[in-house]
Design a protein around this motif. Structure first.
Motif, short mmCIF file in Angstrom:
data_model
loop_
_atom_site.label_atom_id
_atom_site.label_comp_id
_atom_site.label_asym_id
_atom_site.label_seq_id
_atom_site.Cartn_x
_atom_site.Cartn_y
_atom_site.Cartn_z
N UNK A 157 0.85 -1.19 0.00
CA UNK A 157 0.00 0.00 0.00
C UNK A 157 0.89 1.24 0.00
N UNK A 158 0.66 2.13 -0.97
CA UNK A 158 1.51 3.32 -1.10
C UNK A 158 0.79 4.61 -0.79
N UNK A 159 -0.56 4.56 -0.62
CA UNK A 159 -1.27 5.77 -0.23
C UNK A 159 -2.65 5.41 0.30
N UNK A 160 -3.18 6.31 1.12
CA UNK A 160 -4.53 6.20 1.66
C UNK A 160 -5.21 7.53 1.39
N UNK B 155 -14.15 1.23 -1.70
CA UNK B 155 -13.91 2.01 -0.48
C UNK B 155 -14.01 1.16 0.78
N UNK B 156 -13.36 1.65 1.87
CA UNK B 156 -13.40 1.01 3.17
C UNK B 156 -13.97 1.99 4.19
N UNK B 157 -14.75 1.44 5.12
CA UNK B 157 -15.28 2.27 6.20
C UNK B 157 -14.20 2.61 7.23
N UNK B 158 -13.30 1.66 7.48
CA UNK B 158 -12.23 1.86 8.44
C UNK B 158 -10.95 1.23 7.89
N UNK B 159 -9.82 1.87 8.19
CA UNK B 159 -8.51 1.34 7.80
C UNK B 159 -7.67 1.23 9.06
N UNK B 160 -7.13 0.06 9.30
CA UNK B 160 -6.26 -0.19 10.44
C UNK B 160 -4.83 -0.31 9.93
N UNK B 161 -3.96 0.60 10.37
CA UNK B 161 -2.56 0.55 9.99
C UNK B 161 -1.79 -0.25 11.02
N UNK B 162 -1.33 -1.42 10.62
CA UNK B 162 -0.60 -2.33 11.50
C UNK B 162 0.72 -2.70 10.84
N UNK C 158 5.59 8.90 7.54
CA UNK C 158 4.53 8.04 7.02
C UNK C 158 4.69 7.81 5.53
N UNK C 159 4.55 6.59 5.06
CA UNK C 159 4.77 6.29 3.63
C UNK C 159 3.54 6.54 2.76
N UNK C 160 2.52 7.20 3.32
CA UNK C 160 1.27 7.44 2.58
C UNK C 160 1.13 8.94 2.34
N UNK C 161 1.42 9.44 1.13
CA UNK C 161 1.53 10.88 0.89
C UNK C 161 0.29 11.70 1.25
N UNK C 162 -0.90 11.20 0.91
CA UNK C 162 -2.10 11.98 1.19
C UNK C 162 -2.34 12.11 2.68
N UNK C 163 -2.23 11.01 3.40
CA UNK C 163 -2.39 11.05 4.85
C UNK C 163 -1.29 11.88 5.48
N UNK C 164 -0.07 11.68 5.04
CA UNK C 164 1.06 12.44 5.58
C UNK C 164 0.84 13.94 5.38
N UNK C 165 0.46 14.34 4.17
CA UNK C 165 0.26 15.75 3.91
C UNK C 165 -0.86 16.35 4.73
N UNK C 166 -1.94 15.58 4.94
CA UNK C 166 -3.07 16.08 5.73
C UNK C 166 -2.67 16.29 7.19
N UNK C 167 -1.90 15.36 7.75
CA UNK C 167 -1.45 15.50 9.14
C UNK C 167 -0.53 16.70 9.30
N UNK C 168 0.41 16.84 8.39
CA UNK C 168 1.35 17.96 8.49
C UNK C 168 0.63 19.29 8.29
#
Length: 526
Positions: A133-136, A155-162, A449-459
């Motif tokens: 997985x390279x992005x969320x 689509x997924x209702x919930x994503x668990x990063x493990x 984080x290796x997921x650009x969209x999630x990483x950018x949103x957090x930052x």
């Protein structure tokens, strides 16, 4: 309507999350994504990062069962399979440390059993192996996962990063420099030269074994273990600031008995005090004095504080030859195991570290610095004790003239010069033809984080460190809040410095499954 869940990573955290979700009574569609080619094994337990000589630092009695206990699973294995890992079926017990590779096989078998049971119960389960997985990213109807090959799942209702531990990429390694023991060391051919290993923990010991086993073999005669080498010029140096070796795992009652002084209520009251770190140390001191008065008297505990306790705790070991201390400690813990003797101060520290962790997020920056420099080191030393067999192997390498330990002190310089690595301490210089950095997992932040969209949103939301609720769901940004659950340990270590190991994975998974089931967003530690 089935709840659509994605679990990214199928090591222990992913497996326990899946297990706990199945207990909630909801109809589920679960897709498990595994970057490797065999789901369920987990990075530390895979053939790419471990060999049969590397031991897991946890016994069956401590491993939360998935479908069956680890010991029951071991007892059901063919004799030839156990013997191939150096285990005698007649000697299996619930406090035994076994090879990490075998523990990985247990988790894979347990995952497959879980999947079969879930499908029988009517859940829809998909395992996607060799799928990175390279992005969320948010999308219509839920979150979508972008795969390295260009596909999009969801689509997924919930994503668990493990996703588990995260170490420097193997691409950074060369034939003479390894940024971690998991960056190609297992498959590399290491010549008989001077090898420096940064660190003295179990990871460092594993690195030493990976090198030594290429140049000889361990042989057992009765209770003695020796290392027979091939007339090698191999020299291995383990090094750390203090130059002490970890102690051997010790006997204690499991499950843990309740603490007498450091209760949940007492710990909670410390947070409201002007000096919470000093208040928690008062509890620690009282607990140890009650549990082991002789130890308290020996180190002068009554006159110590949160800053002076660690120097007093380590003083005798730092003054001793590390191998003499290791030999004496090994004799002590083996005697205690055989006779079921609990050392009061060791057991007290072991039970207190999780209590103390609860107040770490409440410490001021100054107190957090004091904690990291003092009490944290004591707790880590205590709970990171290693299997007795690992100490025996170190002693065998020492007796063979191959292994030494170097105390670097607080001021040293490390430089890579071509294929060599040089370390200077004062007027002394140490040059290594091969160098392995085995200092373990470092805390990671949002930018890692290796997921650009999630990483950018957090930052963009100002979260340099991801903020999570009590169920490990993200607190903001809006597209991900309450929908992404962060069970990846490196991103939790800032405020939970002891969040390591399989039991922590199981605890995290239980909280995540509760959060997925209830949908609540409870703010807790970030």
């Amino acid at each position: 309507m089935n709840k659509r869940i994605a679990i990214v990573g199928t090591g222990p955290t992913g497996i326990y999350s899946f297990q706990q979700l199945l207990t909630k009574g909801e109809p589920l569609e679960v897709t498990l994504f595994e970057k490797g080619d065999r789901a369920g094994i987990g990075m530390p337990y895979s053939p790419e990062t471990a060999s049969k000589s590397m031991l897991a630092n946890i016994a069956s009695i401590e491993i939360p069962p998935v479908v069956t206990t680890y010991l029951d699973w071991l007892e059901d294995q063919p004799v030839t399979r156990l013997q191939s890992y150096g285990l005698d079926p007649e000697d299996l017990d619930d406090r035994q440390f076994t090879p990490r590779l075998l523990l990985g096989e247990y988790y894979r078998d347990q995952l497959l059993s879980l999947v079969a049971a879930a499908e029988t119960a009517g859940h829809r389960i998909v395992i996607r192996e060799t799928t990175e997985i390279v992005d969320i990213a948010p999308g219509p109807g839920g979150l979508r996962l972008h795969i390295a090959d260009g596909q999009v799942e969801g689509p997924f209702d919930r994503v668990i990063l493990a996703t588990g531990h995260d170490f420097p990429d193997e691409d950074e390694a060369t034939r003479t420099y390894f940024p971690s023991p998991w960056s190609g060391l297992i498959e590399a051919r290491i010549p008989a030269v001077s090898v420096g290993i940064m660190g003295t923990s179990l990871s460092s010991i594993d690195a030493a074994m990976a090198v030594a086993n290429q140049h000889g073999r361990f042989r057992r005669k009765g209770d003695e273990l020796r290392f027979d080498h091939n007339g090698t010029d191999l020299k291995i140096t383990l090094m750390s600031r203090s130059g002490i070796l970890p102690e051997a795992d010790f006997y204690c009652p499991i499950p843990y008995e309740p603490l007498t002084v450091m209760t949940d209520a007492a710990v909670a009251s410390c947070v409201a005090q002007a000096q919470p770190l000093d208040a928690i140390f008062d509890l620690l001191r009282a607990e140890i004095m009650q549990a082991d008065p002789a130890f308290a008297l020996r180190i002068g505990l009554g006159g110590l504080d949160a800053d002076s306790f660690a120097p007093a705790y380590f003083a005798a070991r730092e003054a001793a030859d590390p191998f003499r201390w290791a030999r004496s400690n090994l004799h002590e813990v083996e005697h205690n195991k055989a006779n079921r003797i609990t050392v009061g101060w060791r057991y007290a520290l072991l039970r207190m570290h999780e209590k103390v962790e609860d107040i770490v997020p409440e410490l001021s920056d100054a107190d957090r610095e004091r904690f990291d420099a003092g009490l944290k080191k004591v707790f880590v030393d205590n709970y990171a004790a290693v299997p007795s067999e690992s100490i025996r192997r170190l002693l065998a390498l020492r007796d063979a003239g191959i292994l030494s330990v170097l105390a670097l002190g607080d001021n040293y310089d490390l430089a890579r010069n071509g294929s060599q690595t040089a370390i200077r301490t004062g007027d002394a210089a140490h040059v290594f033809e091969v160098f392995i950095d085995a200092r373990g997992q470092k805390p990671l932040s949002s930018k890692d984080l290796p997921f650009p969209t999630l990483r950018g949103a957090l930052l963009a939301a100002g979260q340099d460190i991801p903020e999570v609720a009590g169920d490990y769901s993200l607190i903001g940004p809006d597209d991900f809040a309450g929908r992404v659950f962060l069970g990846s340990i490196p991103y939790l270590m800032h405020d939970r410095p002891f969040v390591q190991g399989i039991t922590a994975c199981a605890d995290i998974a239980e909280a995540i499954a509760n959060g997925v089931a209830t949908g609540r967003r409870r703010r807790l530690v970030s």
